[in-house]
Design a protein around this motif. Structure first.
Motif, PDB file in Angstrom:
ATOM      1  N   ILE A 115       0.876  -1.173   0.000  1.00 10.40           N
ATOM      2  CA  ILE A 115       0.000   0.000   0.000  1.00 10.40           C
ATOM      3  C   ILE A 115       0.914   1.224   0.000  1.00 10.40           C
ATOM      4  CG2 ILE A 115      -1.674   1.306   1.414  1.00 10.40           C
ATOM      5  CD1 ILE A 115      -2.932  -1.217   0.328  1.00 10.40           C
ATOM      6  N   ASP A 116       0.613   2.241  -0.826  1.00 11.50           N
ATOM      7  CA  ASP A 116       1.475   3.425  -0.807  1.00 11.50           C
ATOM      8  C   ASP A 116       0.877   4.602  -0.029  1.00 11.50           C
ATOM      9  OD1 ASP A 116      -0.413   4.193  -2.697  1.00 11.50           O
ATOM     10  OD2 ASP A 116       1.038   4.697  -4.243  1.00 11.50           O
ATOM     11  N   LYS A 117      -0.451   4.607   0.149  1.00 16.34           N
ATOM     12  CA  LYS A 117      -1.122   5.642   0.932  1.00 16.34           C
ATOM     13  C   LYS A 117      -2.327   4.998   1.604  1.00 16.34           C
ATOM     14  CE  LYS A 117      -1.430   8.090  -2.949  1.00 16.34           C
ATOM     15  NZ  LYS A 117      -1.725   9.110  -3.941  1.00 16.34           N
ATOM     16  N   ALA A 118      -2.668   5.485   2.792  1.00 15.53           N
ATOM     17  CA  ALA A 118      -3.807   4.890   3.486  1.00 15.53           C
ATOM     18  C   ALA A 118      -4.424   5.873   4.462  1.00 15.53           C
ATOM     19  CB  ALA A 118      -3.371   3.630   4.221  1.00 15.53           C
ATOM     20  N   GLY A 148      -9.950  12.999  -3.794  1.00 14.66           N
ATOM     21  CA  GLY A 148     -10.056  13.808  -4.998  1.00 14.66           C
ATOM     22  C   GLY A 148      -9.889  13.068  -6.312  1.00 14.66           C
ATOM     23  N   GLU A 149      -9.725  11.750  -6.252  1.00 20.82           N
ATOM     24  CA  GLU A 149      -9.563  10.943  -7.468  1.00 20.82           C
ATOM     25  C   GLU A 149     -10.788  10.051  -7.668  1.00 20.82           C
ATOM     26  OE1 GLU A 149      -6.936  10.980  -9.606  1.00 20.82           O
ATOM     27  OE2 GLU A 149      -5.854  12.475  -8.439  1.00 20.82           O
ATOM     28  N   ARG A 150     -11.089   9.758  -8.938  1.00 19.94           N
ATOM     29  CA  ARG A 150     -12.218   8.885  -9.271  1.00 19.94           C
ATOM     30  C   ARG A 150     -11.696   7.503  -9.625  1.00 19.94           C
ATOM     31  NH1 ARG A 150     -14.619   6.880 -13.738  1.00 19.94           N
ATOM     32  NH2 ARG A 150     -16.851   6.468 -13.603  1.00 19.94           N
ATOM     33  N   TYR A 151     -12.325   6.484  -9.045  1.00 22.59           N
ATOM     34  CA  TYR A 151     -11.967   5.090  -9.299  1.00 22.59           C
ATOM     35  C   TYR A 151     -13.196   4.355  -9.825  1.00 22.59           C
ATOM     36  CZ  TYR A 151      -7.954   6.331  -6.484  1.00 22.59           C
ATOM     37  OH  TYR A 151      -6.824   6.959  -6.018  1.00 22.59           O
ATOM     38  N   VAL A 152     -12.976   3.463 -10.764  1.00 21.67           N
ATOM     39  CA  VAL A 152     -14.050   2.621 -11.277  1.00 21.67           C
ATOM     40  C   VAL A 152     -14.293   1.514 -10.263  1.00 21.67           C
ATOM     41  CG1 VAL A 152     -14.725   1.048 -13.137  1.00 21.67           C
ATOM     42  CG2 VAL A 152     -13.427   3.125 -13.665  1.00 21.67           C
ATOM     43  N   ALA A 153     -15.537   1.352  -9.855  1.00 18.44           N
ATOM     44  CA  ALA A 153     -15.878   0.300  -8.892  1.00 18.44           C
ATOM     45  C   ALA A 153     -15.757  -1.057  -9.588  1.00 18.44           C
ATOM     46  CB  ALA A 153     -17.297   0.493  -8.375  1.00 18.44           C
ATOM     47  N   THR A 205      -3.520   1.833 -10.876  1.00 15.84           N
ATOM     48  CA  THR A 205      -3.590   2.069  -9.440  1.00 15.84           C
ATOM     49  C   THR A 205      -4.994   1.730  -8.949  1.00 15.84           C
ATOM     50  OG1 THR A 205      -4.313   4.377  -9.585  1.00 15.84           O
ATOM     51  CG2 THR A 205      -1.935   3.968  -9.673  1.00 15.84           C
ATOM     52  N   GLY A 206      -5.184   1.725  -7.637  1.00 19.44           N
ATOM     53  CA  GLY A 206      -6.513   1.425  -7.141  1.00 19.44           C
ATOM     54  C   GLY A 206      -6.640   1.616  -5.648  1.00 19.44           C
ATOM     55  N   ILE A 207      -7.850   1.344  -5.161  1.00 18.70           N
ATOM     56  CA  ILE A 207      -8.145   1.458  -3.739  1.00 18.70           C
ATOM     57  C   ILE A 207      -8.811   0.184  -3.228  1.00 18.70           C
ATOM     58  CG2 ILE A 207      -8.314   3.973  -3.621  1.00 18.70           C
ATOM     59  CD1 ILE A 207     -11.420   3.532  -3.761  1.00 18.70           C
ATOM     60  N   VAL A 208      -8.580  -0.070  -1.949  1.00 17.31           N
ATOM     61  CA  VAL A 208      -9.240  -1.153  -1.228  1.00 17.31           C
ATOM     62  C   VAL A 208      -9.831  -0.498   0.013  1.00 17.31           C
ATOM     63  CG1 VAL A 208      -8.956  -3.365  -0.059  1.00 17.31           C
ATOM     64  CG2 VAL A 208      -7.506  -2.806  -2.025  1.00 17.31           C
ATOM     65  N   VAL A 209     -11.140  -0.634   0.196  1.00 12.61           N
ATOM     66  CA  VAL A 209     -11.833  -0.033   1.333  1.00 12.61           C
ATOM     67  C   VAL A 209     -12.527  -1.156   2.094  1.00 12.61           C
ATOM     68  CG1 VAL A 209     -13.583   1.650   2.055  1.00 12.61           C
ATOM     69  CG2 VAL A 209     -12.245   2.062  -0.029  1.00 12.61           C
ATOM     70  N   GLY A 264       3.385   0.231  -9.109  1.00 14.70           N
ATOM     71  CA  GLY A 264       4.338  -0.850  -8.875  1.00 14.70           C
ATOM     72  C   GLY A 264       3.852  -1.895  -7.885  1.00 14.70           C
ATOM     73  N   GLN A 265       2.612  -1.789  -7.462  1.00 16.14           N
ATOM     74  CA  GLN A 265       2.086  -2.710  -6.452  1.00 16.14           C
ATOM     75  C   GLN A 265       0.957  -3.550  -7.042  1.00 16.14           C
ATOM     76  OE1 GLN A 265       1.537   0.759  -4.129  1.00 16.14           O
ATOM     77  NE2 GLN A 265       3.031   0.163  -2.604  1.00 16.14           N
ATOM     78  N   GLN A 266       0.785  -4.743  -6.501  1.00 17.60           N
ATOM     79  CA  GLN A 266      -0.215  -5.682  -7.003  1.00 17.60           C
ATOM     80  C   GLN A 266      -1.533  -5.525  -6.247  1.00 17.60           C
ATOM     81  OE1 GLN A 266       0.314  -7.773  -9.659  1.00 17.60           O
ATOM     82  NE2 GLN A 266       2.255  -6.685  -9.807  1.00 17.60           N
ATOM     83  N   ALA A 267      -2.632  -5.507  -6.988  1.00 15.02           N
ATOM     84  CA  ALA A 267      -3.960  -5.364  -6.380  1.00 15.02           C
ATOM     85  C   ALA A 267      -4.233  -6.473  -5.369  1.00 15.02           C
ATOM     86  CB  ALA A 267      -5.031  -5.350  -7.461  1.00 15.02           C
ATOM     87  N   GLY A 268      -3.865  -7.696  -5.693  1.00 15.42           N
ATOM     88  CA  GLY A 268      -4.118  -8.829  -4.798  1.00 15.42           C
ATOM     89  C   GLY A 268      -3.383  -8.698  -3.477  1.00 15.42           C
ATOM     90  N   ASN A 269      -2.124  -8.258  -3.524  1.00 15.92           N
ATOM     91  CA  ASN A 269      -1.356  -8.058  -2.293  1.00 15.92           C
ATOM     92  C   ASN A 269      -1.937  -6.916  -1.468  1.00 15.92           C
ATOM     93  OD1 ASN A 269       0.381 -10.110  -3.058  1.00 15.92           O
ATOM     94  ND2 ASN A 269       1.903  -8.717  -3.913  1.00 15.92           N
ATOM     95  N   ALA A 270      -2.359  -5.852  -2.137  1.00  8.76           N
ATOM     96  CA  ALA A 270      -2.959  -4.712  -1.439  1.00  8.76           C
ATOM     97  C   ALA A 270      -4.250  -5.147  -0.750  1.00  8.76           C
ATOM     98  CB  ALA A 270      -3.230  -3.578  -2.430  1.00  8.76           C
TER      99      ALA A 270
END
Length: 131
Positions: A17-20, A70-75, A90-94, A109-115
């Motif tokens: 995770i790079d930001k949280a 402030g960023e838009r992510y596709v669900a 990039t992406g988010i996990v909530v 540079g990070q994997q969605a599955g690991n995040a």
């Protein structure tokens, strides 16, 4: 451990995770956050609405996306306690716990599955200890 320590060590410190941020389950306050990762009040309320599926928020998230810092992510996936979104590479996990909502952002540079595994594991721990 302080809430900021969970953000710094358990999430960002994992390398996945790079930001949280950790916010209240009511969506009315930020308990801890990475520098420069600001979840706005209206974004917090929207995340709560999606996680509780109030007023068609899930359908709206699929149609309009999820806004965080402030960023838009596709669900990409919305489940009982979890919301996943992507923006290019990039992406988010909530993930919602009993008293908190954990928001993790992963970079190119990070994997969605690991995040996902990192954020979900912290959520499981917090639930186990009553949060």
């Amino acid at each position: 451990m302080s809430w900021q320590a969970y953000v710094d060590s358990s999430l960002v410190g994992s390398g996945h995770i790079d930001k949280a941020a950790i916010i209240s389950v009511a969506g009315d306050s930020v308990w801890a956050a990475s520098a420069g990762f600001t979840v706005k009040p209206e974004e917090m309320k929207n995340l709560v609405a999606i996680l509780t599926n109030s007023a068609g928020a899930v359908d709206k998230a699929h149609a309009d996306g999820i806004h965080v810092a402030g960023e838009r992510y596709v669900a990409t996936r919305i489940e009982d306690r979890s919301v996943y979104g992507r923006q290019g590479r990039t992406g988010i996990v909530v993930v919602k716990t009993k008293q908190a909502i954990i928001v993790g952002h992963y970079g190119e540079g990070q994997q969605a599955g690991n995040a996902t595994q990192t954020v979900e594991a912290l959520a499981d721990y917090l639930i186990k200890v009553g949060y």
